[in-house]
Write an enzyme that holds these catalytic residues in place. Structure first.
Site, PDB file in Angstrom:
ATOM      1  N   SER A 124     -18.748 -47.476   8.479  1.00 56.60           N
ATOM      2  CA  SER A 124     -19.206 -46.188   8.984  1.00 56.60           C
ATOM      3  C   SER A 124     -20.447 -46.357   9.844  1.00 56.60           C
ATOM      4  O   SER A 124     -21.271 -47.248   9.592  1.00 56.60           O
ATOM      5  CB  SER A 124     -19.541 -45.307   7.779  1.00 56.60           C
ATOM      6  OG  SER A 124     -20.281 -44.201   8.180  1.00 56.60           O
ATOM      7  N   TYR A 148     -23.669 -43.862  -0.806  1.00 56.64           N
ATOM      8  CA  TYR A 148     -22.418 -44.075  -0.061  1.00 56.64           C
ATOM      9  C   TYR A 148     -22.656 -45.059   1.083  1.00 56.64           C
ATOM     10  O   TYR A 148     -21.910 -46.035   1.260  1.00 56.64           O
ATOM     11  CB  TYR A 148     -21.895 -42.734   0.484  1.00 56.64           C
ATOM     12  CG  TYR A 148     -20.852 -42.907   1.562  1.00 56.64           C
ATOM     13  CD1 TYR A 148     -19.567 -43.323   1.248  1.00 56.64           C
ATOM     14  CD2 TYR A 148     -21.163 -42.678   2.910  1.00 56.64           C
ATOM     15  CE1 TYR A 148     -18.618 -43.511   2.242  1.00 56.64           C
ATOM     16  CE2 TYR A 148     -20.218 -42.860   3.905  1.00 56.64           C
ATOM     17  CZ  TYR A 148     -18.941 -43.273   3.570  1.00 56.64           C
ATOM     18  OH  TYR A 148     -18.013 -43.469   4.558  1.00 56.64           O
ATOM     19  N   LYS A 152     -21.276 -49.201   1.958  1.00 51.59           N
ATOM     20  CA  LYS A 152     -20.664 -49.733   3.184  1.00 51.59           C
ATOM     21  C   LYS A 152     -21.433 -50.970   3.652  1.00 51.59           C
ATOM     22  O   LYS A 152     -20.834 -51.969   4.049  1.00 51.59           O
ATOM     23  CB  LYS A 152     -20.646 -48.658   4.279  1.00 51.59           C
ATOM     24  CG  LYS A 152     -19.716 -47.491   3.981  1.00 51.59           C
ATOM     25  CD  LYS A 152     -18.263 -47.922   3.877  1.00 51.59           C
ATOM     26  CE  LYS A 152     -17.327 -46.797   3.520  1.00 51.59           C
ATOM     27  NZ  LYS A 152     -15.969 -47.218   3.199  1.00 51.59           N
TER      28      LYS A 152
END
Ligand code: NAD
Ligand code: UFG
Length: 340
Positions: A124, A148, A152
């Protein structure tokens, strides 16, 4: 190729399965349906007129994943499965770290055991943190503001280390910008549970009358009109980016931004939606949302240069296709009818 697609029933995964099937690949989908449903897979079959193989399993379940690799002659893996709600990850970090990191470890392990050397990973733009735009792949990653985003960054690091230690392993890390839109059939699209966090599904639900008005989070950013700027990318362009990444995959780690390279403000997106669909989207300006950055858009030149891929669909197509799906999708957010 026989491609194992984790999270293939989800928003980006289902569109990518359409693109893979249309490119002649065979797809084997594994998904625990925690944020999707199997009807989406029927729609994928309907769109492509092709069969798919589906297993409802959790990718953190090592035995179940091992079994899939034992049964099928897998030649490549695209790893979409994961939890993705930024706000929820701040409230509940443990399931985010567990699900997103363990799934990556389990898959990488199975790839090594069964000599599967091609893996494409969903990352992302959030990994860039509050860097200077446009974001280019060579930037040093700044801390993200949420668990989150950290999952990643960590998954990218894990896959990079594994590839360094195993020179035949090929990893493509795809950093998505803001995926929106839906397949042009209107059969599959983004149907978030509850009140949407993201701009486009919120705008669509306001247009439909399910939500009263859009809240624009801040108009005092240093941007064209003071509202946040993002690089919205049509989900079918993103899907085709995965096919290009698989086609061109070579040994080592390759990181690509998948974006359009164009920034669009919140107000510009609302105006485009109104123009594309001839419908009003009432909005009000409210305070900034904590954790948001002013601008986020890609330098997408590396994907063009190395993969021969560019995003072809414009913001008007994104708005038109999002709205077509929203109109067709009777289930989305019905319990929220005019709750805000
Ligand atoms: P999604 O929630 O629609 O799809 C994810 C799918 O994975 C769902 O079908 C869910 O049921 C499944 N899943 C989750 N955990 C699983 C597990 N442990 N085992 C098996 N299946 C599991 O999300 P999406 O928008 O399609 O995102 C796909 C990937 O792209 C995610 O990794 C996400 O972090 C990443 N990504 C998304 C965006 C975005 O804005 N949508 C942006 C950047 C990156
Ligand atoms: N926004 C509003 N009102 C809303 C929702 C959003 O004004 O109701 C604004 C935000 O402040 C931001 C823009 O619209 O300026 C886009 O917000 P989104 O929530 O749609 O998207 P984000 O850029 O915050 O984050 C998304 C995904 C992340 C991913 C990131 C990658 O949610 O998972 O894109 O760029 F990491």
């Amino acid at each position: 190729m026989n491609i194992l697609v984790t999270g293939g029933a989800g928003y980006i995964g289902s569109h990518t399965c359409v693109a893979l099937l249309e490119a002649g690949h065979t797809v084997i989908i594994v998904d625990n349906l925690s944020n999707s449903n199997s009807e989406t897979l029927d729609k994928v079959k309907q769109i492509t007129n092709r069969e798919i193989i589906f297993y409802q399993i959790d990718v953190t379940n090592e035995k179940a994943v091992d079994n899939i690799f034992a049964i099928h002659d897998i030649e490549g893996v695209i790893h979409f499965a994961g939890l993705k709600a930024v706000g929820e990850s701040v409230e509940k970090p443990l399931p985010y770290y567990y699900n997103n990191i363990v799934s990556t470890l389990v898959l990488a392990n199975a790839c090594q055991k069964y000599n599967v050397s091609n893996l494409v990973f969903s990352s992302s733009a959030t990994v860039y943190g509050d860097n200077t735009v446009p974001f280019v792949e060579t930037l040093n990653l700044l801390p993200t503001t949420n668990p989150y985003g950290e999952t990643k960054v960590m998954s990218e690091r894990i896959l990079t280390d594994i590839a360094m230690a195993n020179p035949s392993f090929s990893v493509s890390i795809l950093r998505y910008f803001n995926p929106v839109g839906a397949h042009e059939s209107g059969l599959i699209g983004e149907a978030p549970n509850g009140i949407p966090n993201n701009l486009m599904p919120y705008v669509s639900q306001v247009a439909k009358g399910k939500l009263r008005k859009l809240r624009v989070f801040g108009n005092d950013y240093p941007t064209v009109d003071g509202t946040g700027v993002r690089d919205y990318i049509h989900v079918m362009d993103l899907a085709e980016g995965h096919v290009a990444a698989l086609d061109k995959i070579t040994a080592g780690v390759h990181i690509y931004n998948l974006g359009t390279g164009q920034g669009t403000s919140v107000i510009e997106l609302v105006k485009a939606f109104e123009e594309a669909n001839d419908i009003k989207v009432p909005y009000e300006i409210v305070d900034r949302r904590p954790g948001d950055i002013a601008s986020c858009y890609a330098d997408a030149s590396k994907a063009k240069r190395e993969l021969g891929w560019i995003a072809k669909r414009d913001v008007i197509s994104m708005c038109r296709d999002s709205w077509r799906f929203e109109k067709n999708n009777k289930d989305s957010g019905t319990s929220l009818w005019l709750s805000r």
